[in-house]
Scaffold this active site. Structure first.
Site, mmCIF file in Angstrom:
data_model
loop_
_atom_site.group_PDB
_atom_site.id
_atom_site.type_symbol
_atom_site.label_atom_id
_atom_site.label_comp_id
_atom_site.label_asym_id
_atom_site.label_seq_id
_atom_site.Cartn_x
_atom_site.Cartn_y
_atom_site.Cartn_z
ATOM 1 N N SER A 1 -5.811 3.193 4.559
ATOM 2 C CA SER A 1 -5.247 2.395 3.627
ATOM 3 C C SER A 1 -6.414 1.798 2.624
ATOM 4 O O SER A 1 -6.497 0.680 2.191
ATOM 5 C CB SER A 1 -4.301 1.442 3.921
ATOM 6 O OG SER A 1 -3.346 0.892 2.820
ATOM 7 N N LYS B 1 0.032 3.760 -2.543
ATOM 8 C CA LYS B 1 -0.883 4.937 -2.525
ATOM 9 C C LYS B 1 -0.255 6.112 -2.496
ATOM 10 O O LYS B 1 -0.986 6.899 -2.774
ATOM 11 C CB LYS B 1 -1.999 4.535 -1.381
ATOM 12 C CG LYS B 1 -2.693 3.290 -1.607
ATOM 13 C CD LYS B 1 -3.397 3.220 -0.493
ATOM 14 C CE LYS B 1 -4.598 1.920 -0.508
ATOM 15 N NZ LYS B 1 -3.870 0.851 -0.046
ATOM 16 N N SER C 1 0.580 -1.135 0.011
ATOM 17 C CA SER C 1 0.064 0.194 -0.120
ATOM 18 C C SER C 1 0.849 1.512 0.126
ATOM 19 O O SER C 1 0.106 2.606 -0.072
ATOM 20 C CB SER C 1 -1.052 0.013 1.154
ATOM 21 O OG SER C 1 -2.036 -0.852 0.848
ATOM 22 N N LYS D 1 3.108 6.494 4.967
ATOM 23 C CA LYS D 1 2.178 5.172 4.620
ATOM 24 C C LYS D 1 2.847 3.926 5.025
ATOM 25 O O LYS D 1 3.958 3.674 4.669
ATOM 26 C CB LYS D 1 2.117 5.627 3.089
ATOM 27 C CG LYS D 1 0.927 4.376 2.546
ATOM 28 C CD LYS D 1 -0.505 4.988 3.109
ATOM 29 C CE LYS D 1 -1.530 3.798 2.757
ATOM 30 N NZ LYS D 1 -1.263 2.829 3.778
#
Length: 376
Positions: free
Chosen positions: A118, A65, A62, A225
């Site tokens: 997320s 992202k 993720s 993140k």
């Protein structure tokens, strides 16, 4: 009795260890770098401060992202635009904000849902708002990555779920993140610990808590993140700012991702400091002027330059001023007359043009005559 005494001593040492772990963090029980790939850069200068296998292609879960956010930044003009969620964004596997068919959200609200918890569905909804398909949006992501120096990256989706060919490197992720921080809305969102956005009914809220634990524990942390898939393992891109230095850390396939990232950032903050080598608009000296009643003109540099250095490296910084000894009038303000260079040993770090600070008139009759004719 000896066995009993040994057991008691063992219990004491275990309790002692737990006390230090709980009060000072678990960093002592982890290797300093168990990540398959990692890097720390200083974002303002883009200097690599620490790295291991930073150019090795890997799945990145993720943390993808971040690139999705970048692509939205580049292709969306209104972050408060409310739009209907595409049906194809509903029911995406993995982490989710549980989007429903027909509901309306803004780009900004979906960015919070994507970056804090997320939401794979939020990432997909953003992709389908920008582009006509996930595949086309992934192509845009890959191109935006290359535009900011992430030359080895290929994205296949906006959320980071495992997919053949979806690969990046620790170095590339650092470059993508560095580019994102040029946009205030990025830091505004990734530094947020808790937020709320409308739920599917429109009458209540989805409450979002950021998965990045370093926001609560690391001084100066301002993002970024987390990520996890079977192929990628545990991944984290983190960021922190202190004393004029902005560090970005990437760890890929790293079990203790929070602990190791914190260690790397702390180590780099301790080892390096941001050195102001050249201030903006620095006056350097005067140079001679020929064919004028004004005999000298001041010269200067426009851009300043700061760079992360260790104390030992700072003593090895050298500057070089290459400027002409004299200039013939007429002289125009900001006329280039030389170059200023900064070296670390023999490595060129920075160069800047040297300019005149003012106009200087000529006293030659022919020059004055030409000026009169041109005005006439």
């Amino acid at each position: 009795m000896k066995i009993k005494a040994f057991c008691i001593l063992t219990l004491i040492f275990v309790c002692f260890g737990c006390f230090f772990a709980n009060n000072f963090g678990d960093v002592s029980v982890y290797a300093e770098n168990s990540a398959k790939s990692m890097i720390v850069i200083e974002a303002n200068s883009n200097r690599v401060l620490m790295a291991s296998n930073e150019n090795e292609l890997r799945a990145n879960a993720s943390t993808t992202k971040i690139a999705t956010f970048l692509t939205v930044l580049k292709h969306c003009d209104n972050f408060d635009e409310r739009f209907k969620i595409d049906d194809r964004a509903v029911g995406i596997s993995g982490t989710s904000i549980y989007l429903k068919k027909g509901e309306m959200l803004t780009v900004r609200e979906l960015l919070y849902g994507m970056m804090l918890v997320s939401g794979n569905d939020a990432a997909t909804a953003l992709a389908l708002h920008i582009s006509d398909s996930v595949e086309h949006f992934a192509e845009l992501m890959t191109q935006e990555a290359k535009n900011c120096g992430a030359l080895n990256t290929t994205f296949k989706n906006p959320h980071g779920l495992d997919e053949n060919g979806h690969k990046t490197t620790a170095y590339d992720l650092a470059q993508i993140t560095r580019e994102c921080y040029k946009y205030p809305i990025f830091e505004e969102i990734v530094i947020t610990k808790n937020a709320k956005i409308p739920d599917s009914t429109g009458n209540g809220y989805r409450y979002l808590k950021n998965k990045n634990k370093l926001l609560w524990s690391l001084d100066g942390c301002n993002g970024v993140k987390t990520g996890f898939t079977d192929d990628a393992g545990r991944c984290l891109v983190s960021s922190a700012e202190r004393n004029g230095m902005h560090l970005i850390c990437v760890v890929l396939s790293c079990g203790p991702m929070f602990e190791e990232s914190a260690l790397h950032l702390q180590d780099c903050f301790a080892k390096y400091h941001m050195s102001k080598i050249l201030l903006p608009y620095t006056y350097l000296r005067k140079i001679n002027v020929e064919d004028s009643d004004t005999t000298e003109v001041k010269v200067y540099t426009k851009r300043g330059f700061s760079y992360p250095l260790t104390d030992e490296e700072e003593s090895r910084i050298k500057t070089e001023i290459d400027v002409i000894e004299s200039v013939k009038a007429p002289v125009k303000k900001e006329q280039i007359v030389g170059e200023f260079k900064i070296y670390l040993d023999n490595h060129l770090l920075f160069s800047e043009k040297i300019y005149t600070m003012e106009d200087v008139k000529s006293n030659k009759v022919t020059d004055n005559f030409k000026k009169i004719i041109s005005k006439w």
